[in-house]
Design an enzyme around this catalytic site. Sequence first.
Site, PDB file in Angstrom:
ATOM      1  N   TYR A 219       0.845  -1.188   0.000  1.00 17.29           N
ATOM      2  CA  TYR A 219       0.000   0.000   0.000  1.00 17.29           C
ATOM      3  C   TYR A 219       0.884   1.243   0.000  1.00 17.29           C
ATOM      4  O   TYR A 219       1.880   1.309   0.715  1.00 17.29           O
ATOM      5  CB  TYR A 219      -0.881   0.008   1.252  1.00 17.29           C
ATOM      6  CG  TYR A 219      -1.704   1.265   1.414  1.00 17.29           C
ATOM      7  CD1 TYR A 219      -2.963   1.367   0.837  1.00 17.29           C
ATOM      8  CD2 TYR A 219      -1.213   2.360   2.123  1.00 17.29           C
ATOM      9  CE1 TYR A 219      -3.714   2.527   0.964  1.00 17.29           C
ATOM     10  CE2 TYR A 219      -1.960   3.522   2.242  1.00 17.29           C
ATOM     11  CZ  TYR A 219      -3.205   3.594   1.669  1.00 17.29           C
ATOM     12  OH  TYR A 219      -3.947   4.741   1.782  1.00 17.29           O
TER      13      TYR A 219
ATOM     14  N   GLU B 187      -3.561   7.580  -4.070  1.00 20.22           N
ATOM     15  CA  GLU B 187      -3.512   6.281  -3.392  1.00 20.22           C
ATOM     16  C   GLU B 187      -3.241   5.169  -4.397  1.00 20.22           C
ATOM     17  O   GLU B 187      -3.890   5.110  -5.443  1.00 20.22           O
ATOM     18  CB  GLU B 187      -4.840   6.023  -2.672  1.00 20.22           C
ATOM     19  CG  GLU B 187      -4.784   4.826  -1.738  1.00 20.22           C
ATOM     20  CD  GLU B 187      -6.115   4.574  -1.041  1.00 20.22           C
ATOM     21  OE1 GLU B 187      -6.135   4.533   0.197  1.00 20.22           O
ATOM     22  OE2 GLU B 187      -7.129   4.420  -1.745  1.00 20.22           O
TER      23      GLU B 187
END
Length: 392
Positions: A109, A197
């Site tokens: 992530y 993101e």
Amino acid sequence: MNFHEYQAKDLFASYGVPVPAGTIARTPDEAVIAAQGLGGQMWVVKAQVHAGGRGKAGGVKVVRGLDEVRAEANRMLSMTVTTYQTGGRAMPVDSVLIAEAIDIETELYLSALIDRVNRCVTFMGSAAGGVDIEHVAATEPEKIVTVTVDNTAGFQAYQARQMGFGMGLSARHVKQLAQIMSALYKLFIDKDLSLLEVNPLIIDGDDNLIALDAKINMDDNALFRHPDLAAMRDEAQEDPTEAAASRHGLNYITLDGNIACMVNGAGLAMATMDVVKLNGGEPANFLDVGGGTNAARVKEAFKIILSGESVEAILVNIFGGIVRCDLIAEGIIAAVEEVGVSVPVIVRLEGTKVDEGRQLLADSGLAIISASDLNDAAQKAVAAAKNSGVVQ
Ligand code: GDP
Ligand code: MN
């Protein structure tokens, strides 16, 4: 403003961030042509909506063969996607991204956001990437590595090492991460982003880092200097009421409650919502009609407020600093007469020409409930909403 995954990936690619090859398709036929163009036997069909969580909602499917490409594209293009990120709204799927299927070894992530406390851009990364990062943040926050970028110095290579080794990556991957983070930081600053993101950032079968998903959000106030990005806006993905409000220059956000608020000034609008909540009510929206508002804008604001189905009372809170209360009162009266308001309207006016304004409302013959101050207005709105008996 939000972007689609394929738009974000195009931007990533133009900054040198590796992404899987992909082509956008608006029909099942286009999807098949896209898959043929990419080559191979396996692809991923991805519904393009302004929300994450698509994987769990059936919006991301790995397929084999052109028949499956067609079938999945057809299924996704005729569905709507509702995920935990859509706020209860069903998002239409007007396009699908056909992407080459990638072998995933590891899902990581990586994100960047405006860090308001430190007044800079902060990166967050985790080895626990994939679909459940919110769960990781809530239950194992120590697994998230944070790196704060100094505005003047810009992104530094040592920060990528901090991030990469903090995430437990090998030297090879840290080197690749440095290049990716540096490119993403430049993209973030160049394009006035507020959020970026990559979930997941993956290690593929060839041991390379690739951005498998991409999400970006940019500051609307900077749209004027990015016409190329403004052109990427997809209004079909937006809340229809919020889109209508933005066309009229009104700052409006839909909320869950039943008391609509019409206020001039964002700070006063926030305070109004607080006082409504303090009195046991739930605001149906945030609405700032602006400092220099006039009767026409008040009328548009009423129309927008009333398009919300759950509205059971309207609370108007205007402080006449630049605007004159008598003009606002005229606007309210015109709006109530013209738009045909069927729920109680509670009005609190204060400031310039307030006596004239209140007199106009009193003389109008309309069922407008006057309030003496903000707390009084909130109490009356909460009581009126309870008694209005509008069937939802
Ligand atoms: P989201 O659910 O909206 O965040 O959509 P993502 O693009 O992140 O995809 C969700 C999940 O689908 C990913 O975490 C992967 O596990 C899987 N996925 C997406 N693309 C591929 C691919 O090319 N190959 C494989 N094997 N899995 C993929
Ligand atoms: Mn994702």
